[in-house]
Design a protein around this motif. Structure first.
Motif, short mmCIF file in Angstrom:
data_model
loop_
_atom_site.label_atom_id
_atom_site.label_comp_id
_atom_site.label_asym_id
_atom_site.label_seq_id
_atom_site.Cartn_x
_atom_site.Cartn_y
_atom_site.Cartn_z
N LYS A 1 0.84 -1.20 0.00
CA LYS A 1 0.00 0.00 0.00
C LYS A 1 0.88 1.25 0.00
CE LYS A 1 -3.93 -2.06 2.44
NZ LYS A 1 -4.80 -1.98 3.65
N LYS B 1 -3.04 8.94 -7.44
CA LYS B 1 -4.16 8.00 -7.25
C LYS B 1 -4.75 7.60 -8.60
CE LYS B 1 -7.30 5.90 -4.64
NZ LYS B 1 -8.21 5.40 -5.64
N GLN B 2 -4.90 8.57 -9.50
CA GLN B 2 -5.39 8.27 -10.84
C GLN B 2 -4.48 7.26 -11.54
OE1 GLN B 2 -6.04 12.51 -12.28
NE2 GLN B 2 -7.60 11.44 -13.45
N GLN C 1 -2.34 5.23 -10.22
CA GLN C 1 -2.36 3.95 -9.55
C GLN C 1 -3.60 3.14 -9.96
OE1 GLN C 1 -2.04 4.30 -5.31
NE2 GLN C 1 -2.25 2.13 -4.94
N ASP C 2 -4.77 3.80 -9.99
CA ASP C 2 -6.01 3.11 -10.36
C ASP C 2 -5.96 2.62 -11.80
OD1 ASP C 2 -6.95 3.61 -7.84
OD2 ASP C 2 -8.21 5.32 -8.41
N LYS D 1 -3.61 -0.28 -12.14
CA LYS D 1 -4.20 -1.48 -11.54
C LYS D 1 -5.20 -2.11 -12.52
CE LYS D 1 -4.77 -1.38 -7.15
NZ LYS D 1 -5.27 -1.08 -5.78
N THR D 2 -6.03 -1.26 -13.16
CA THR D 2 -6.97 -1.75 -14.17
C THR D 2 -6.24 -2.40 -15.33
OG1 THR D 2 -8.54 0.00 -13.59
CG2 THR D 2 -8.84 -1.07 -15.72
#
Length: 626
Positions: free
Chosen positions: A306, A546-547, A549-550, A553-554
């Motif tokens: 994390k 955060k964008q 990272q998301d 991840k996708t």
């Protein structure tokens, strides 16, 4: 014009150069490239007269002054400015003669020649070159013995450039330079009005400076017009033509051989068969164009952690009582790709060592994820490899609890498969040793890679392989490098280390290039002042991370889905056409059931591919907006 013909050099019984031939146009700027160990430095030393070839000839214009940087760095009590000025031997001798001459005519000749060569402006010209290579006014007056070997090699380079030879030979001139000095050198060489032959693996330098590429391969040279990108395109076309010609030749040989096999024993056709046997003997085989299969980098993927991985809060770091950097506020997350910018000596390596836990903060705090594992690469790790041991022995010592297969697998990720794993390190090239060092530091699948000048020993192709591996790697990356091409393709965040601080740089790498060269003074590090703006910037940066990272991840999830669904599709196809080999979950199903399942898997695969494409486009958009 510089010409060399049929240059052959044998060292230790091995042929390094075998008939190298080229004619370099007058005033051309030529990049000499080739894989590590191809013989580039050997050819340059032969041209410089430092090595006698076994065969061949080298021709250059009569009276042409040839400049080649010495292998040993200058030393002594002289300062860099005096060392550089002494490189113009004619000026130095004329100044001595001016002090001792008493003949009026000779004195007039001396001063006339001094005016012709603009001797009066020489100190200013020498100082400008030294400034470009990183020596401020104070450093120019320090004794040579007070500098490290790398900085003394910069003085040697400055002296060579100052001497203004008619033919300038440069062997990896940017190896001891930071990004800022490399940018200055590019500008200097671009405007240099003489013939240049430069060995370099810097793609940007080869594109921005040279107008020809001299490719050395298998002991022979081929001259291509244009920079490196043009060379790559021409080489690809040449290899395609070569492959096509080889295929035609193989078909022709097979045809001739078939005729010979059929008719050589028949009396009425023996003569025709003999003529075809002679044709086969005369047919020179065309080499198959293949890439080096040992050129490989693959970083093992780490377990997910994390964010954040590391945070610095008002930290300071240094050595003893000397504070090098202070007021450090930095956050590194699992998906960050960060490049440290700034001149050598400003603290980039010090900051890297702090992040790698080799230094402790003298003030403030550093907080790290409890399970964080960092892989830290530096040049001294390459130099400290035991030359009497093999890659397998090095890795086995560090992976003492691992099975032999796991040790071999880690080495294989970096091109040390089979017999290559048991070659003594002393017989490996510089690039191979760098790959081994990278293999050693990544054996535990680190969550973060900190790479301090990882490309110094790598040729152009190896650098491309490293870039690809870094982009495939799922952990965080911190880079210190003067290779602009690598930074452009791997880093999405820039931190400028200067004047005892480390701050986010607000522009792109191109903006930083313009900033260094004085073309754009608006792009600067983000200021530490302005509390409201600073909070706003931090909040925006956090949202951007955060964008990213998301989206990543996708992307990773869609990639895994595509891999799984593709395997399912292949398994269903196998069950449909070879029921006896079907996997257990598909065994015994009717053709109708298999077709229905296949349609469902194909639909899911199409959806995963669409998600992957959408995530890729979004990632590019977020990075461009960063």
């Amino acid at each position: 014009m510089l010409n060399f013909s049929n240059i052959t050099v044998r060292l230790g019984g091995a042929t390094i150069l075998g008939g190298a031939t080229a004619a370099l146009p007058p005033g051309s700027k030529v990049g000499l490239i080739g894989r590590n160990g191809a013989g580039k430095s050997t050819l340059m030393r032969a041209i410089a007269g430092m090595l006698e070839p076994d065969d061949g000839s080298i021709d250059m214009p009569r009276g042409a002054r040839l400049g080649y940087i010495a292998q040993e760095a200058p030393a002594g009590s002289d300062c860099p400015l005096d060392t550089v000025l002494a490189a113009d031997t004619e000026r130095a001798e004329l100044l001595i003669d001016a002090e001792t001459a008493d003949n009026p005519h000779r004195i007039a000749e001396i001063h006339d020649r001094l005016n012709t060569i603009e001797a009066h402006s020489a100190p200013a010209r020498a100082a400008r070159i030294l400034v470009g290579l990183g020596f401020d006014e104070e450093a120019q007056q320090q004794p040579m013995d007070s500098f490290s070997g790398g900085w003394r090699m910069r003085v040697a380079l400055a002296a060579l450039l100052f001497s203004q030879p008619d033919i300038l030979l440069l062997d990896e001139p940017s190896n001891h330079l930071d990004l800022e000095a490399t940018l200055w050198l590019e500008n200097f060489l671009r405007s240099y009005n003489a013939t240049i032959l430069v060995i370099s693996h810097e793609r940007d330098l080869l594109n921005n400076v040279v107008d020809h590429i001299l490719h050395l391969q298998h002991g022979k040279t081929t001259l291509y017009p244009g920079g490196y990108d043009a060379f790559e395109k021409q080489r690809a076309e040449r290899q395609a033509q070569q492959a096509s010609a080889r295929d035609r030749q193989v078909a022709e040989r097979d045809k001739l051989q078939a005729f010979v096999d059929r008719w050589r024993t028949k009396a009425h056709s023996a003569k025709q068969a003999q003529s075809r046997i002679k044709a086969l003997a005369r047919m020179e085989p065309i080499a198959e164009a293949i890439d080096d299969p040992t050129l490989s980098f693959h970083f093992p993927s780490p377990a997910e952690l994390k964010p954040p991985l590391i945070t610095l809060d008002s930290a300071a770091v240094g050595y003893g009582d000397n504070i090098v950097l202070s007021g450090l506020n930095l956050r590194l997350d699992p998906d960050d790709r960060t490049a440290f910018l700034g001149r050598n000596g400003n603290g980039k390596t010090t900051l890297a060592r702090l992040l790698a836990s080799q230094l402790e903060p003298k003030q403030g705090e550093i907080n790290k994820s409890g399970k964080l594992n960092v892989g830290y690469f530096t040049q001294y790790q390459v130099e400290e490899l035991d030359t009497d041991d093999t890659p397998l022995e090095h890795m086995t010592r560090l992976m003492s609890d691992a099975k032999p297969g796991a040790v071999r697998a880690q080495l294989g990720r970096f091109g040390f498969s089979g017999d290559k794993a048991t070659v003594k390190v002393g017989k490996l090239s510089g690039g191979e040793r760098a790959r081994l060092a990278l293999a050693l530091i990544t054996r535990d699948a680190p969550h973060m890679l900190i790479l301090d000048e990882p490309t110094n020993h790598l040729d152009v192709d190896a650098r491309e392989a490293l870039i690809h591996a870094l982009n495939e790697y799922s952990g965080a990356v911190v880079l210190v490098s003067h290779d602009r091409h690598m930074l452009e393709l791997t880093a999405d965040r820039l931190v400028m280390v200067d004047s005892g601080k480390a701050e986010e740089f607000s522009g792109s790498l191109n903006d930083y290039t313009d900033f260094v060269l004085g073309r754009n003074q608006e792009a600067k590090p983000q200021s530490g002042g302005g509390g409201g703006n600073r909070k706003k910037d931090r909040r925006a940066a956090a949202e951007k991370r955060k964008q990213l990272q998301d989206v990543r991840k996708t992307l990773k999830s869609a990639d895994k889905d595509m891999e799984r669904l593709s395997k399912d599709l292949s398994a269903i196809d196998l069950a449909m056409f070879d029921p006896a080999s079907a996997e257990e979950k598909y065994a015994g199903l009717t053709m109708t059931d298999l077709m229905q399942q296949r349609a469902g898997v194909q639909e899911a695969l199409d959806g995963a591919e669409a998600a992957w494409l959408a995530a890729t486009e979004k990632l590019e958009a977020v990075q461009e907006d960063a």
